[in-house]
Design a protein around this motif. Sequence first.
Motif, mmCIF file in Angstrom:
data_model
loop_
_atom_site.group_PDB
_atom_site.id
_atom_site.type_symbol
_atom_site.label_atom_id
_atom_site.label_comp_id
_atom_site.label_asym_id
_atom_site.label_seq_id
_atom_site.Cartn_x
_atom_site.Cartn_y
_atom_site.Cartn_z
ATOM 1 N N LEU A 17 0.847 -1.101 -0.024
ATOM 2 C CA LEU A 17 0.007 -0.035 -0.013
ATOM 3 C C LEU A 17 1.094 1.443 0.041
ATOM 4 O O LEU A 17 1.905 1.199 0.737
ATOM 5 N N PRO A 18 0.397 2.135 -0.532
ATOM 6 C CA PRO A 18 1.128 3.499 -0.554
ATOM 7 C C PRO A 18 0.870 4.273 0.662
ATOM 8 O O PRO A 18 0.186 4.022 1.320
ATOM 9 N N ALA A 19 2.038 4.915 1.121
ATOM 10 C CA ALA A 19 1.913 5.555 2.508
ATOM 11 C C ALA A 19 0.873 6.718 2.551
ATOM 12 O O ALA A 19 0.400 7.366 1.529
ATOM 13 N N CYS A 20 0.184 7.171 3.560
ATOM 14 C CA CYS A 20 -0.625 8.087 3.692
ATOM 15 C C CYS A 20 -0.163 9.352 2.963
ATOM 16 O O CYS A 20 -0.754 10.191 2.205
ATOM 17 N N ALA A 21 1.014 9.804 3.724
ATOM 18 C CA ALA A 21 1.545 11.092 3.446
ATOM 19 C C ALA A 21 2.646 10.799 1.996
ATOM 20 O O ALA A 21 3.272 9.909 2.291
ATOM 21 N N THR A 22 2.393 11.577 1.147
ATOM 22 C CA THR A 22 3.403 11.297 0.129
ATOM 23 C C THR A 22 4.738 12.160 0.633
ATOM 24 O O THR A 22 4.893 13.225 0.416
ATOM 25 N N PRO A 23 5.743 11.121 0.426
ATOM 26 C CA PRO A 23 7.260 11.722 0.665
ATOM 27 C C PRO A 23 7.624 12.182 -0.629
ATOM 28 O O PRO A 23 7.171 11.940 -1.561
ATOM 29 N N PRO A 24 8.975 12.781 -0.352
ATOM 30 C CA PRO A 24 9.394 13.324 -1.754
ATOM 31 C C PRO A 24 9.935 12.196 -2.557
ATOM 32 O O PRO A 24 10.238 11.017 -2.175
ATOM 33 N N ALA A 25 9.799 12.519 -4.038
ATOM 34 C CA ALA A 25 10.038 11.810 -4.781
ATOM 35 C C ALA A 25 11.492 11.063 -4.752
ATOM 36 O O ALA A 25 12.449 11.702 -4.367
ATOM 37 N N THR A 26 11.792 9.803 -5.031
ATOM 38 C CA THR A 26 13.059 9.136 -5.199
ATOM 39 C C THR A 26 13.394 9.336 -6.308
ATOM 40 O O THR A 26 12.896 9.319 -7.636
ATOM 41 N N PRO A 27 14.798 10.044 -6.567
ATOM 42 C CA PRO A 27 15.429 10.056 -7.959
ATOM 43 C C PRO A 27 15.565 8.963 -9.027
ATOM 44 O O PRO A 27 15.813 7.618 -8.234
ATOM 45 N N VAL A 28 15.067 8.972 -9.953
ATOM 46 C CA VAL A 28 15.177 7.730 -10.904
ATOM 47 C C VAL A 28 16.447 7.580 -11.275
ATOM 48 O O VAL A 28 17.322 8.733 -11.525
ATOM 49 N N SER A 109 20.232 -4.738 -18.787
ATOM 50 C CA SER A 109 20.402 -6.232 -18.087
ATOM 51 C C SER A 109 19.382 -6.680 -17.415
ATOM 52 O O SER A 109 19.349 -7.324 -16.436
ATOM 53 N N GLY A 110 18.163 -6.643 -17.991
ATOM 54 C CA GLY A 110 16.992 -7.279 -17.537
ATOM 55 C C GLY A 110 16.563 -6.707 -16.272
ATOM 56 O O GLY A 110 15.699 -7.157 -15.192
ATOM 57 N N ARG A 111 16.690 -5.246 -15.991
ATOM 58 C CA ARG A 111 16.242 -4.487 -14.729
ATOM 59 C C ARG A 111 15.565 -3.281 -15.264
ATOM 60 O O ARG A 111 15.837 -2.751 -16.184
ATOM 61 N N PHE A 112 14.715 -3.146 -14.166
ATOM 62 C CA PHE A 112 13.692 -1.785 -14.642
ATOM 63 C C PHE A 112 13.722 -1.339 -13.444
ATOM 64 O O PHE A 112 13.799 -1.533 -12.247
ATOM 65 N N TYR A 113 12.890 0.032 -13.282
ATOM 66 C CA TYR A 113 12.474 1.027 -12.478
ATOM 67 C C TYR A 113 11.172 1.306 -12.517
ATOM 68 O O TYR A 113 10.707 2.189 -13.230
ATOM 69 N N PHE A 114 10.370 1.027 -11.367
ATOM 70 C CA PHE A 114 8.906 1.463 -11.243
ATOM 71 C C PHE A 114 9.002 2.758 -10.642
ATOM 72 O O PHE A 114 9.022 2.485 -9.433
ATOM 73 N N ASP A 115 8.697 3.688 -11.191
ATOM 74 C CA ASP A 115 8.804 5.185 -10.349
ATOM 75 C C ASP A 115 7.795 5.452 -9.621
ATOM 76 O O ASP A 115 6.739 6.076 -9.827
ATOM 77 N N VAL A 116 7.598 5.152 -8.036
ATOM 78 C CA VAL A 116 6.541 5.175 -7.347
ATOM 79 C C VAL A 116 7.175 5.934 -6.212
ATOM 80 O O VAL A 116 8.026 5.467 -5.622
ATOM 81 N N PRO A 117 6.747 7.161 -5.907
ATOM 82 C CA PRO A 117 7.465 7.797 -5.127
ATOM 83 C C PRO A 117 7.272 7.387 -3.460
ATOM 84 O O PRO A 117 8.173 7.869 -2.714
ATOM 85 N N GLN A 118 6.396 6.721 -3.228
ATOM 86 C CA GLN A 118 6.073 6.265 -1.704
ATOM 87 C C GLN A 118 7.183 5.478 -1.421
ATOM 88 O O GLN A 118 7.400 5.148 -0.338
ATOM 89 N N TYR A 119 8.159 4.858 -2.370
ATOM 90 C CA TYR A 119 9.324 4.016 -1.979
ATOM 91 C C TYR A 119 10.460 4.221 -2.471
ATOM 92 O O TYR A 119 10.601 5.296 -3.307
ATOM 93 N N ASP A 120 11.569 3.653 -1.968
ATOM 94 C CA ASP A 120 13.030 4.090 -2.198
ATOM 95 C C ASP A 120 13.520 3.223 -3.493
ATOM 96 O O ASP A 120 12.635 2.455 -4.029
ATOM 97 N N GLN A 121 14.419 3.471 -3.821
ATOM 98 C CA GLN A 121 15.189 3.040 -5.084
ATOM 99 C C GLN A 121 15.285 1.459 -4.783
ATOM 100 O O GLN A 121 14.839 0.722 -5.845
ATOM 101 N N ASP A 122 15.733 0.659 -3.980
ATOM 102 C CA ASP A 122 15.762 -0.839 -3.675
ATOM 103 C C ASP A 122 14.287 -1.470 -4.049
ATOM 104 O O ASP A 122 14.125 -2.395 -4.856
ATOM 105 N N TYR A 123 13.301 -0.743 -3.433
ATOM 106 C CA TYR A 123 11.950 -1.245 -3.569
ATOM 107 C C TYR A 123 11.384 -1.001 -5.127
ATOM 108 O O TYR A 123 10.721 -1.840 -5.505
#
Length: 130
Positions: A17-28, A109-123
């Motif tokens: 679930l996304p967080a209730c408060a939107t944290p700052p966006a994680t840089p792509v 190399s079979g890697r993707f980035y799903f840009d969801v601001p609620q989560y960090d880069q590893d997530y």
Amino acid sequence: MQRHLAPILALAAAALLPACATPPATPVPAGAQRMEAKEIRTLFAYPTRLDNGVRGGLTYRFAPDGTVEFGMRMFSARRTGTWRVDDDGLCVRAETDPWICGPLHRLGSGRFYFDVPQYDQDYNTLTVRE
């Protein structure tokens, strides 16, 4: 057994679930290339498993019919849901939870980035698994 499974399912649900408060966006990540709708549909034209970069984290199993299974690698807990492409972005939803949408980027190399601001880069960093 059911009693012991309930906390694990609750934990999995909270992780999805996304967080209730939107944290700052994680840089792509540098060098990421945003995918268009057609590319996202092509990626999921066959069953595709993606693991996020969190140790013991989540596995997503996308099916061409628009269904997705969410699971935690540390536990055997699983949830089902749906996926769709919307405005050149990927949207996923576990069961009746709210939709989570964001741009999908190719990292190579079979890697993707799903840009969801609620989560960090590893997530948000996803790797294709066989």
